[in-house]
Structures are given as structure tokens and as C-alpha cells.
Scaffold this active site. Structure first.
Site, PDB file in Angstrom:
ATOM      1  CB  SER A  19      -0.916  -0.011   1.218  1.00 33.03           C
ATOM      2  OG  SER A  19      -0.520   0.958   2.154  1.00 33.03           O
ATOM      3  CE  LYS A  20      -2.876   6.321  -1.713  1.00 31.72           C
ATOM      4  NZ  LYS A  20      -3.602   7.017  -2.720  1.00 31.72           N
ATOM      5  NE  ARG A  21      -2.802   6.746   3.707  1.00 34.57           N
ATOM      6  CZ  ARG A  21      -3.653   6.388   2.762  1.00 34.57           C
ATOM      7  NH1 ARG A  21      -3.860   5.120   2.519  1.00 34.57           N
ATOM      8  NH2 ARG A  21      -4.325   7.292   2.076  1.00 34.57           N
ATOM      9  CG  ASP A  22       4.958  -0.968   3.139  1.00 35.60           C
ATOM     10  OD1 ASP A  22       4.260  -1.947   3.411  1.00 35.60           O
ATOM     11  OD2 ASP A  22       6.195  -0.933   3.298  1.00 35.60           O
TER      12      ASP A  22
END
Ligand code: GLU
Length: 513
Positions: A268-271
């Protein structure tokens, strides 16, 4: 004649381009270059409600930074099929023409259902325990469309300006087969395919119609995209077929997902792995969230794309470090895996380290120069040669040029404090005396190379009955302030006699020796 190889990267400007998107672009680029073909950037901005300001520019800048520049398309000088922005193409009536053709051939129809009516249908189907409610060959018969209404009624509605969409008329229970270069043959029954909207009530095409029309008009040879688009591929095959264009359909390749480092689901882009998910810094206006980029984190673009290329592609062999030219030479879709590729943060840093090591000291010094300028603010200026030597000494341990300053500050500034733990452990009357002795032994040296200073160091320790190991770290701290670093006598040689003696004297004074 063989069809010219033409691949397009077709992002929607709905946000920053994350690394999955960059990988799609990269694979398209590598394949196009390998076959002497074209790489096109098309902006798919038909969903105006999801349009994000700055996203298009971000996409363009990201491709530029990565060195995977399209030779045709938005931001890259357009080309023979301009415009390359779908919203502009819509104005030219390009999509409507194809939608009308499908209507005329009986493969598409007008649907007048309001969103309330669609909701009601969904609820009705859910109540009847239908697992995936959809507008299809069965349910369309109960809805308000040009298949259920009389010609007269349709005309009346249209004359009255009633909003309508155009839907694809998907047949019931037919086998749809298509080939994917990565996945092989895929077979789907049309009962699982819904009557996709092709043209929206505002006249905008949906992605499904628009990308097909554009792929045809732009003579795209391969449509390469993420796995998330695989479920809509059967509808696309039908559209090509009904337009009589199946023989012109691009070859399909659906790329595997990029997975979280633990393999548990999509990255996810919030990894939280601590590494960037975006090529460049990105600020999302809508959510007010900021994301750090690979560029700003100190990655080399070559290292970034080398790492990305191997996420899901396996060229065979053991070679991992590959220049762009090597990637181009080796690339093929046949060697892209079907299964997801795990993102590996440590390995990602390792790639950067390898590229850093490959750079010459002069190149590194040039990259380090702006950081030095900012930190030193004009003080303690050093020669280019001196800075290159610093780079030579510290580069082995670093992953990024932005770590250089912390690891080399003492080459530029004399220490202002000394590692207390080392002092506690290593400084006593005898070792203090040694520092005094070595200062005087060094001052009588006429040549101050690493070899000579080391020999003098050893002889002095011996004279005092000390092993070199007992005083080595203390000596390091006395000249640098810190207990670790590159080869000690290399540091001594580079700092030079005057500076070393000055530092040793300062150390003696500060510790009352
Ligand atoms: N606009 C689509 C996207 O944003 C493109 C999919 C495709 O390449 O066909 O991913």
C-alpha cells in the site's frame, strides 16, 4: 508486415504515480526500446470527479527522473496521434463515433436508469441472495433501457433530454477466450461479465471504451497494465469483437501485484517499511497527506529502476545489477511472473549501495558538494581533491550520499566533543601519556603518509609498553571525536600533520592531560 511495436503507459491523473505504476511504465519502456518501437504517454482523464491537480505533471516529472521517457505523448512533445489527453480527444468526438457504431450494430444500448433505480435493483438482487449483483443479460430485462422500452418511448425520452448512458450488450452464457502473454489462455463465461457503461451521461467515455478506441487509433501493439485490470479484459475482448477489430487488438499483458514485504497482501502507498512508495515527493491535496519520494530520499534513479525491474521479472542467471541498456537487452514479458512480487526494503537499499560503489570518487564528490556547501556555509573550505579522498574513505559503508556528512563531519570540522564511552573505557594515565608522546613523535616526522604515521604509532606504543590495540580507538577519538570510521591512518594522512597535531593538543587540553 509485422506490426510496429508501440506501447503506451496510460495512467489516470487521480493521484501521485506510485511505484507500481512506475514499474508498469518501466516494463513498457524496456519492451518498446528492445524492439526499436515507441513508448507513449497517454493521460486517461475521463473520470473528472477523480481528477487531482498536479498529478499529470507529477507523472511526467517522475518518468523524466527515472530516465524512462516516452517518445510520444503528453509532456513529451505529443506526436502523430495528438492529442494524447482523453478529455481533449472526447471533444473531437472520437469516442462517440465508436459507441454509435456499437449501437447501430446492436451490441450496445441506451440505458435511462437513475441512480435510485440502480440502487433499488442492487437491493432487490441482494435480498434474493445474488452474490454479485450486476446489470447484465438477465437483469437488464427489468430495467429502463432501449432493449425493454419501445422505439417511441426511447425517442421521447431522448427528445426530452433525459440523461442516459450507453451500455455494452453482453450475451448470456458465451465463452470468452483471450490470451495474455504472462498468464496464457484465460477463459471466462460471459454470465460473469456485466453490461459495462461505455459512454456516460455527460458524454464522457468510460475507461473501457476510451482505452480501446485510443489503443486502436494509436496503433498500440501491446496493452500492458496491472493485474487489477484482468477482470475487465473479457468485456474489452467483446468490444473489440463487436467493433470488428479483434484482429487489431493489442496483445495483452497483466503484470503481477507488488506485495508487502511480508507477502501479506498488496503493497500500500502507506506501507510502513520506512522506504518511499513514490518516485518523487508527493503531496495529496485532497487527503492532505505527504509522501516521501525515492529521489528525495537519496536514491539514484538507476538503482530505483534496477530494483523495480526485478520486482516480478526474472531474467534468469545471477546478475542483479543491470544498467538500463542491459535491462532493455534482456527484457521479455515471458519472463514476468504470474504470482505477486514481494517488495524488499533491505534489498532496495542494497541496490543503491551497489550503484554508489560504482561511482568514481570525483562523481561522488560532485554529488556531495551541495550538502557540504549547506553544512559548512563557506567555512573550512577544502580542495576538490580533499573531498574526493573523503568520499573514497567513507563510501564503502554508505548506502546513500546523504549519509556522507554524518560520517565525515570530522574531516571538515575539528571535534567539539569526544565519545564518552570510549574515554571511560580507554583513557587512563598511561594512555593519556601516549597521546602526548604521539603528538610529539608526529611533529618530528617529515613525511606524513599513512604507512609512516602507522609505523611511528606502533613504535611509540611499544616504547611505552602498550599494545597498539590498547590505544588505537582512543587515538581515533582524539582526532575525530568518534569511535568508528574508515582506516585510521588514511584519515591521519588526509588531515595532514598540522591538523593532527592541533587536534591532539586540543584533546590533551580538553582532558587536562
Ligand atoms: N487508466 C488506467 C490506469 O489508470 C490504464 C489501464 C490500462 O493500461 O489499460 O491504470
Amino acid at each position: 508486415m509485422e506490426k510496429r511495436v508501440r506501447l503506451r503507459f496510460a495512467p489516470s491523473p487521480t493521484g501521485g504515480l506510485h511505484m507500481g505504476g512506475v514499474r508498469t511504465a518501466l516494463f513498457c519502456y524496456l519492451f518498446a526500446k528492445k524492439h526499436g518501437g515507441d513508448f507513449i504517454l497517454r493521460i486517461e482523464d475521463t473520470d473528472q470527479t477523480r481528477y487531482v491537480n498536479g498529478a499529470e505533471e507529477y507523472i511526467i516529472n517522475s518518468l523524466k527522473w527515472c530516465g524512462i521517457e516516452p517518445n510520444e505523448g503528453v509532456g513529451f512533445g505529443d506526436g502523430p496521434h495528438a492529442p494524447y489527453r482523453q478529455s481533449e480527444r472526447k471533444e473531437l468526438g472520437i469516442y462517440k463515433k465508436y459507441a454509435d457504431q456499437l449501437i447501430a450494430a446492436g451490441h450496445a444500448y441506451y440505458a435511462f436508469d437513475t441512480s435510485e433505480e440502480l440502487d433499488a435493483m442492487r437491493k432487490r438482487l441482494e435480498a434474493a441472495k445474488v452474490v454479485a449483483p450486476q446489470y447484465n443479460a438477465v437483469t437488464r430485462q427489468t430495467m429502463r433501457n432501449s432493449l425493454t422500452l419501445s422505439e417511441d418511448e426511447v425517442k421521447k425520452l431522448m427528445d426530452a433530454g433525459t440523461p442516459y448512458v450507453i451500455r455494452l450488450k453482453v450475451p448470456r452464457n458465451e465463452e470468452i477466450r483471450f490470451h495474455d502473454i504472462i498468464r496464457g489462455w484465460v477463459v471466462v463465461n460471459s454470465s460473469q461479465v456485466d453490461d459495462k457503461v461505455l459512454l456516460k451521461s455527460d458524454g464522457m467515455p468510460t475507461y473501457h471504451l476510451a482505452h480501446i478506441v485510443d489503443d486502436i487509433e494509436m496503433q498500440v501493439s501491446h496493452a500492458v497494465r496491472g493485474e487489477e485490470w484482468l477482470p475487465s479484459a473479457p468485456s474489452h475482448v467483446l468490444i473489440y469483437r463487436y467493433l470488428g477489430l479483434e484482429d487489431k487488438m493489442p496483445l495483452l499483458a497483466h503484470l503481477p501485484l507488488i506485495l508487502k514485504p511480508d507477502g501479506n497482501g498488496k503493497l500500500s502507498k502507506r506501507d510502513k517499511s520506512g522506504l518511499p512508495m513514490f518516485p518523487l515527493n508527493w503531496y495529496d491535496e485532497r487527503t492532505k497527506e505527504s509522501y516521501v519520494g525515492y529521489r528525495e530520499s537519496g536514491f539514484f534513479p538507476e538503482a530505483f529502476i534496477n530494483m523495480l525491474a526485478l520486482l516480478g521479472w526474472n531474467p534468469g542467471g545471477n546478475q542483479e545489477i543491470m544498467s538500463k541498456e542491459e535491462l532493455i537487452n534482456l527484457f521479455s514479458f515471458e519472463r514476468v511472473n504470474k504470482s505477486g512480487a514481494k517488495f524488499d526494503p533491505e534489498k532496495t537499499k542494497w541496490f543503491n549501495q551497489q550503484y554508489l560503489r560504482q561511482k568514481s570518487d570525483a562523481e561522488l564528490a560532485t554529488l556531495f558538494a551541495p550538502i557540504l556547501e549547506e553544512k559548512l556555509k563557506g567555512e573550512n573550505q577544502k580542495s576538490k581533491e580533499f573531498i574526493e579522498n573523503v568520499c573514497r574513505l567513507i563510501k564503502e559503508k554508505a548506502h546513500f550520499v546523504n549519509e556522507f556528512w554524518d560520517n565525515s563531519v570530522y574531516f571538515f570540522n575539528s571535534p567539539t566533543s569526544y565519545d564518552v564511552d570510549v574515554l571511560k573505557k580507554r583513557l587512563n594515565e598511561q594512555t593519556g601519556l601516549f597521546i602526548k608522546e604521539i603528538a610529539s613523535a608526529f611533529s618530528s616526522l617529515s613525511s606524513f603518509t599513512a604507512a609512516e604515521t602507522e609505523a611511528t604509532f606502533k613504535a611509540t606504543a611499544e616504547k611505552l609498553g602498550l599494545g597498539a590495540g590498547q590505544v588505537m580507538q582512543l587515538f581515533r577519538v582524539s582526532i575525530s571525536g568518534v569511535g568508528g570510521g574508515p582506516a585510521l591512518f588514511e584519515i591521519v594522512e588526509l588531515l595532514g600533520k598540522d591538523e593532527i597535531i592541533k587536534r591532539l593538543n586540543a584533546f590533551l587540553k580538553s582532558n587536562n592531560i
